[in-house]
Design an enzyme around this catalytic site. Structure first.
Site, PDB file in Angstrom:
ATOM      1  N   LYS A  45     -19.020  65.160 111.048  1.00 38.34           N
ATOM      2  CA  LYS A  45     -18.527  65.428 109.698  1.00 38.34           C
ATOM      3  C   LYS A  45     -19.639  66.022 108.819  1.00 38.34           C
ATOM      4  O   LYS A  45     -19.396  66.910 108.004  1.00 38.34           O
ATOM      5  CB  LYS A  45     -17.997  64.141 109.062  1.00 38.34           C
ATOM      6  CG  LYS A  45     -17.591  64.265 107.603  1.00 38.34           C
ATOM      7  CD  LYS A  45     -16.522  65.338 107.396  1.00 38.34           C
ATOM      8  CE  LYS A  45     -15.871  65.279 106.027  1.00 38.34           C
ATOM      9  NZ  LYS A  45     -16.651  64.925 104.897  1.00 38.34           N
ATOM     10  N   GLU A  71     -19.426  74.100 105.715  1.00 37.94           N
ATOM     11  CA  GLU A  71     -18.620  74.339 104.511  1.00 37.94           C
ATOM     12  C   GLU A  71     -19.474  74.978 103.406  1.00 37.94           C
ATOM     13  O   GLU A  71     -19.055  75.939 102.765  1.00 37.94           O
ATOM     14  CB  GLU A  71     -18.048  72.991 104.052  1.00 37.94           C
ATOM     15  CG  GLU A  71     -17.273  72.995 102.767  1.00 37.94           C
ATOM     16  CD  GLU A  71     -17.010  71.552 102.294  1.00 37.94           C
ATOM     17  OE1 GLU A  71     -16.504  70.744 103.104  1.00 37.94           O
ATOM     18  OE2 GLU A  71     -17.343  71.233 101.137  1.00 37.94           O
TER      19      GLU A  71
END
Lengths: 327, 327, 327, 327
Positions: free
Chosen positions: D191, D198
């Site tokens: 993650k 991102e």
């Protein structure tokens, strides 16, 4: 509409087919007679030269030029220009540098010929999904060509609509997958920046996968070492994560075929758009650390060592603690 | 002053010699008996263990620890600590991480032992030129050690003085080549940033020489191609140019020996300081594009291809125009 | 030698003075009559126009053009060209783009006029220290101008000589502070890369000082916070450290005057050379992460916020956790 | 299954609702009694303390901790641990640092308690779309919790399946939007890298839009100036282009509301994952130019000027040509 397609490679050929599928007429010309023959099978009318194409085209003659950017595009447009009648329309659908468009538009305008530049994204998937197009040129001419653009474009399709665009005030073309970006060159300029962004996105994923893969390194403490399944990670990120994208879809596809990507050498090519985007940013004095780093990573991928690396070693040897460096 | 030097490698040995040359007394200890023997020839008193060194040292015992940072430094300092008397002074002259200094200073303070961290620049040239030192620790103790620091430092020398420092209000130590930067860890912190900068400077030169060298590429138009003499360029830049520096001197020296630097492999190592500088910047939220790029260039120099490069190729293959990529 | 100096600003004026100090004769021309008058006081002969200068100059006429790069340089050279006789020599001593040199050299060659491009480093310190020069042009002409170049150059001075250059095989000009880099444009090309490196070096120091200053931040744990004396740190690094350089000398000087540099706004200009260096690297496919990041930092310093920053905030707001962002 | 949810903020509350919608039972606890009351209305059983929750939960007790990472997560897990019985399962669903997971998993294992870390992407859209989850922990326990994970995950949905995953050999969980990445910490590690990517993706778009916007600058030649409609450009890129993505969808949405994004200040926050990704890359010696530049752009967005900018100006002033810089 009736249109001449010059250049029947993967892109030009598929675009002509998509147009004919939806009722447009195509006069097809290419130096490769086989390519012409194949398109004739699909319903096109063959032309054996630029002037032959002109004779077979409707009025005003509309030329879609889909050949490699640079010298070839230049020479095709020059040859069209030779006998062009006033009112003809030349569309450059390749990846031309937008300053070339500006120059050519002026050159053609002197003969009363209109010039339209179209940046196209969609690749080999375009025939089926439609082509996303960014268009530059005179408003009236772009409007006149709308039947062609609207056919090539994906249309609304199944992509969820953007809230705020649902009223009538917005230009519906954007939602349908094509825009009139501005005057000559604007279409290729927007496409150029699109490709610059594409490089940045790709490198962001690439670096992330590098960190994931590197986590198996035996140099790390054993309890901080993970042997991660990159194929599954790419897949799961497609499913509701913030970083889902079409590029990630392609990555997941590639990793599903070969989780180690052993079929790829690691040398990564680049085309002009990435460089031109940096150029544009320098003219505008806009900082572009990510997009430039993405481009430089590709340059770096294509050499074993830079001379600069050796300069570093030489300095390290010079200030002394690092006699291990020379070999 | 009398001082114990633990670690008689290139740095420790030379520092001990420089101190003895100027009248200080050295008790010498190293796991390598040969190293001890050599220093004894130069006038030092040999010690066979930490406790033996303590017995032979003056009061308060001053320890200069000059061993590789990390576990070895930690274990040497731990063993000094075992039987340390109140008031002893431990100097860590290596390249320790400043947070380790902060921790150790607290640990030693519990036993009444003082801890001083010294970042040293100067490399193999230091014995002759003197060592540039950045010192962290309690003010009183650093003052007490001044005879040692002022001897190791280069002194005013022939370097032109900085206008604005000529009055009496400024700390004269900086001009003499050493500073008391702050409390525990501050010395190594300043040295760490120094090395971070060093990476950036080196990479700036490296990239510049890459552009010079690349200008001979046959891919360039012939009248824009130059076969530049890098050796002469490095030399001329030493002479009155804005980018003259000691690192450039070293580059000119290396290029004078071999203009192609063929003796170097192109793999460039890095030590902890570059990484720690990035870490510190992240804790402070300071942007550090140049220093991080310099570090990453070294990482990149040590692999043939990143996995990320292959991810890029895989995506390019995926969106279609690039079937040439897989091999 | 006798030479016409066109452009009597800080650089041109000081260079003319240095030449006259050492026995050369100068015909002086500038649009600013005051500048001419001042140089006449220093021993120059005044000219009131290009043609007047030609009449007063010796044969062959040697022109040193020292005016702002770009349009002004172009127009001055064009006006020299109008009535130029075969064999005249035009030296462009400004910061011209090397491709302009290549073009001009061809243009002048058609009239039998020789063109020499000289990149100069040394700034306001040059009159005293001498000018470091990188020269492009025909070998014979550059040799002919040697009396001028050797006078302007710093000479061996007190800078330690580079081992490996002490024998007779090397070109002695480099050691004396000037080189003949190659044909037309090569001088300005090398100077351009020099400036590109300069940007990188400057940014490396800038980032390092940022990390030092940021270490006083109250967001850091109290025992990891240092209030460092940047003035002393700049000074000590000048003294025997690996990162000593002339740029660091200037930094130490500025910090000795004002440790907070409050007289500076933080907006940093850039000139063409930085951009051209990136351009050159893109033509050569050389990765240039540090030099480009240095340039981009200057761009970024000149805006309050980029539009891109707002795009980031808008995305963050979009995926939801970040309602605090809009204001 | 029956599960205790601790932390009923936007994420925890919505996840609990999604679970209850599909037949799971939730015992709800939060320091905010209102949040508990609201969830009770939605069908949850209220708990007034950790021990009360334990009494009401089924066996083995399964805890989903959904509170801010760092000290709060640590204290909640510690309080669960106090009276935990062997076999209880603690799930940390927040954004913890993966090394904290590794430490906690060991700590809990000593009491026979199982620890599972879950990185979750999906934000406020998750309740409807489902949550993309990356899970770390013991294989057996993760299997045991499958009913919960499969309910929270998006499932196959309407997203086109990846060729190569259609056979039975692949783990079906990835396609359904969750993976078991590896042992303790692996979920949060994956993650973390996801968020690092991102940042890079976002900055790539941000820079691209900056170049588009800057093209209207009056400093550019008039025929190279475009006043581009960014709203339409974002929209058209969603439609068949290579750079379509969910982040682009969000950008198009924001621009459709306000094409100038005037509601945003331009200050961009960052959370720990970006920094940790850089840290991880440094431990692995992986170059990360894009992801680090993306993070640094956010740091830079939050200050008016860096001190480094002033250092640059000071140097420029020092070498002389740039007296305009000080104010």
């Amino acid at each position: 509409m009736k249109m001449v397609m010059i250049g029947l490679g993967r892109m030009g050929g598929n675009m002509a087919r998509r147009l004919m599928d939806k009722g447009h007429e195509i006069v097809a010309f290419d130096r490769d007679a086989d390519a012409v023959a194949k398109l004739v099978e699909a319903g096109a009318e063959a032309a054996t030269s630029v002037d032959d194409a002109r004779a077979k085209a409707g009025l005003p003659v509309v030329w879609w030029v889909m050949v490699p950017a640079g010298e070839i595009t230049e020479s095709v447009i020059t040859s069209i220009c030779e006998n062009a009648a006033e009112g003809e329309i030349v569309i450059d659908g390749g990846n031309s540098f937008y300053k070339d468009d500006i120059r050519r538009a002026k050159m053609l305008a002197e003969k009363g010929v209109h010039y339209v530049d179209v940046g196209t994204s969609g690749g080999v998937w375009g025939r089926e999904r439609g082509y996303c197009m960014m268009i530059g040129g005179p408003d009236e001419i772009v409007r006149q060509l709308d039947p062609i653009f609207s056919t090539l474009a994906p249309g609304l399709g199944s992509i969820e609509r953007t809230e705020g665009r649902l009223d009538d005030a917005t230009d519906p073309r954007a939602e349908n997958g094509y825009i009139h970006a501005g005057p000559a060159g604007a279409g290729h300029f927007v496409k150029m920046v699109h490709n610059g962004i594409e490089y940045g996105l790709m490198q962001a994923y690439a670096e992330g996968f590098d960190v994931l893969k590197g986590k198996a390194s035996e140099k790390l403490p054993e309890d901080q070492r993970y042997d991660l399944n990159l194929t599954d990670i790419a897949e799961v990120w497609r499913r509701g994560s913030v970083i889902s994208s079409w590029l990630l879809d392609l990555t997941a596809l590639a990793l599903a075929k070969d989780g180690k990507l052993e079929g790829f050498s690691g040398h990564v090519a680049d085309s002009g758009e990435g460089r031109w985007t940096i150029d544009a940013a320098m003219e505008e004095a806009v900082p572009l650390n990510v997009l430039s780093a993405a481009l430089f990573a590709r340059y770096r991928s294509r050499v074993d060592h830079t001379f600069g690396d050796k300069v570093l070693s030489a300095m390290r040897f010079g200030f002394g603690g690092h006699v291990e460096m020379p070999q």
